[in-house]
Motif scaffolding. Structure first.
Motif, PDB file in Angstrom:
ATOM      1  N   UNK A 166       0.811  -1.216   0.000  1.00 11.65           N
ATOM      2  CA  UNK A 166       0.000   0.000   0.000  1.00 11.65           C
ATOM      3  C   UNK A 166       0.845   1.267   0.000  1.00 11.65           C
ATOM      4  N   UNK A 167       2.126   1.160   0.351  1.00  5.62           N
ATOM      5  CA  UNK A 167       3.017   2.328   0.330  1.00  5.62           C
ATOM      6  C   UNK A 167       3.788   2.455  -0.976  1.00  5.62           C
ATOM      7  N   UNK A 168       3.347   1.721  -2.012  1.00  2.41           N
ATOM      8  CA  UNK A 168       3.907   1.790  -3.359  1.00  2.41           C
ATOM      9  C   UNK A 168       5.210   0.997  -3.503  1.00  2.41           C
ATOM     10  N   UNK A 169       5.617   0.287  -2.480  1.00  2.88           N
ATOM     11  CA  UNK A 169       6.778  -0.592  -2.605  1.00  2.88           C
ATOM     12  C   UNK A 169       6.355  -1.943  -3.178  1.00  2.88           C
ATOM     13  N   UNK A 170       7.351  -2.659  -3.686  1.00  3.09           N
ATOM     14  CA  UNK A 170       7.122  -3.972  -4.284  1.00  3.09           C
ATOM     15  C   UNK A 170       8.071  -4.961  -3.625  1.00  3.09           C
TER      16      UNK A 170
END
Length: 254
Positions: A166-170
């Motif tokens: 959800x924090x745009x990390x993968x």
């Protein structure tokens, strides 16, 4: 655009590694990132180490790489350990000693074998008495909060997975090049199964803010690899290599 090939958990399977490297070359990847567990297993430890060193790539250490070094001057009852130690050259041992536990690549990837803090813990998977489950988003955000890079690379579980946070990390696990399943015996008995015998790796293509990810399954001669593992006294490895899953007599809970 830059293309990265992510590989992990070769475990001495030189046939699988050769197939993966050939496929990577055909796709013209700019950088190979190798997440560790290079040579330990029932197959060709020294041959695999030589092959890795011949190809430019960024490598880190995995838990079995560390365990080999920790057992150089003492005997071990771990299956395959004594055979692997006898097979490795002094040059390969020195190479293993130089590998860092984690690293960063192009300030885009944080590279670890298990988690940012441990080479024996799973980043994505929680092992419970009822099976193996993926951690929820909140827990994964917490576990990677100290990592500033957008993509966190991990191996260790041998199962290829891609999780968007959800924090745009993968978080990306490319799967295992050389061992598509294994039986774990920690606090709980559990199975890690990729469900196919293919050699697995992942391509990450970066074009500005756009990141395309392709998980690849490479065919290779897994029948020969399985036969070699059996000849080296590892019947379980022979079965794992053939099917990418647990044989019926090893299935958890049966």
């Amino acid at each position: 655009m830059k293309t990265y090939a992510i590989i992990s958990d070769i475990h001495g399977n030189s046939l699988a590694l050769q197939a993966v490297l050939k496929d990577i070359a055909s796709r013209e990847a700019n950088q190979i990132i190798n997440l560790g567990d290079h040579v330990f297993g029932a197959l060709e430890s020294e041959q695999t180490a030589k092959l890795i060193r011949q190809v430019p790539m960024l490598c880190i250490s995995g838990n079995t790489d560390r365990e080999i070094l920790e057992n150089l001057d003492k005997s071990s009852d771990k299956e395959n350990m004594e055979r692997v130690k006898a097979d490795l050259s002094a040059e390969s041992v020195e190479w293993l000693k130089q590998l860092p536990p984690t690293t960063v690549c192009d300030d885009l990837f944080f590279v670890c074998h298990g988690t940012p803090d441990s080479d024996v813990e799973y980043l994505l998977e929680e092992v419970t008495p009822h099976g193996v489950f993926i951690y929820n988003d909140d827990e994964l955000v917490r576990k990677t909060e100290q990592v500033s890079q957008r993509i966190i690379l991990c191996g260790h579980s041998h199962v290829n997975r891609l999780v968007y946070l959800s924090n745009n990390k993968i978080i990306l696990n490319p799967g295992s090049v050389g061992l598509p399943a294994y039986l774990g015996n920690g606090k709980h008995r559990f199975a890690m199964e990729s469900m196919t015998p293919h050699a697995k790796y992942t391509l990450v293509k970066v074009d500005g803010d756009n990141i395309n990810i392709e998980m690849i399954h490479c065919a290779y001669d897994w029948n020969t690899a399985s036969t070699a593992a059996k000849a080296n006294g590892s019947e379980k490895w022979a079965q794992f290599l053939l099917y990418g899953r647990m044989p019926k007599d090893l299935r958890v809970g049966e």
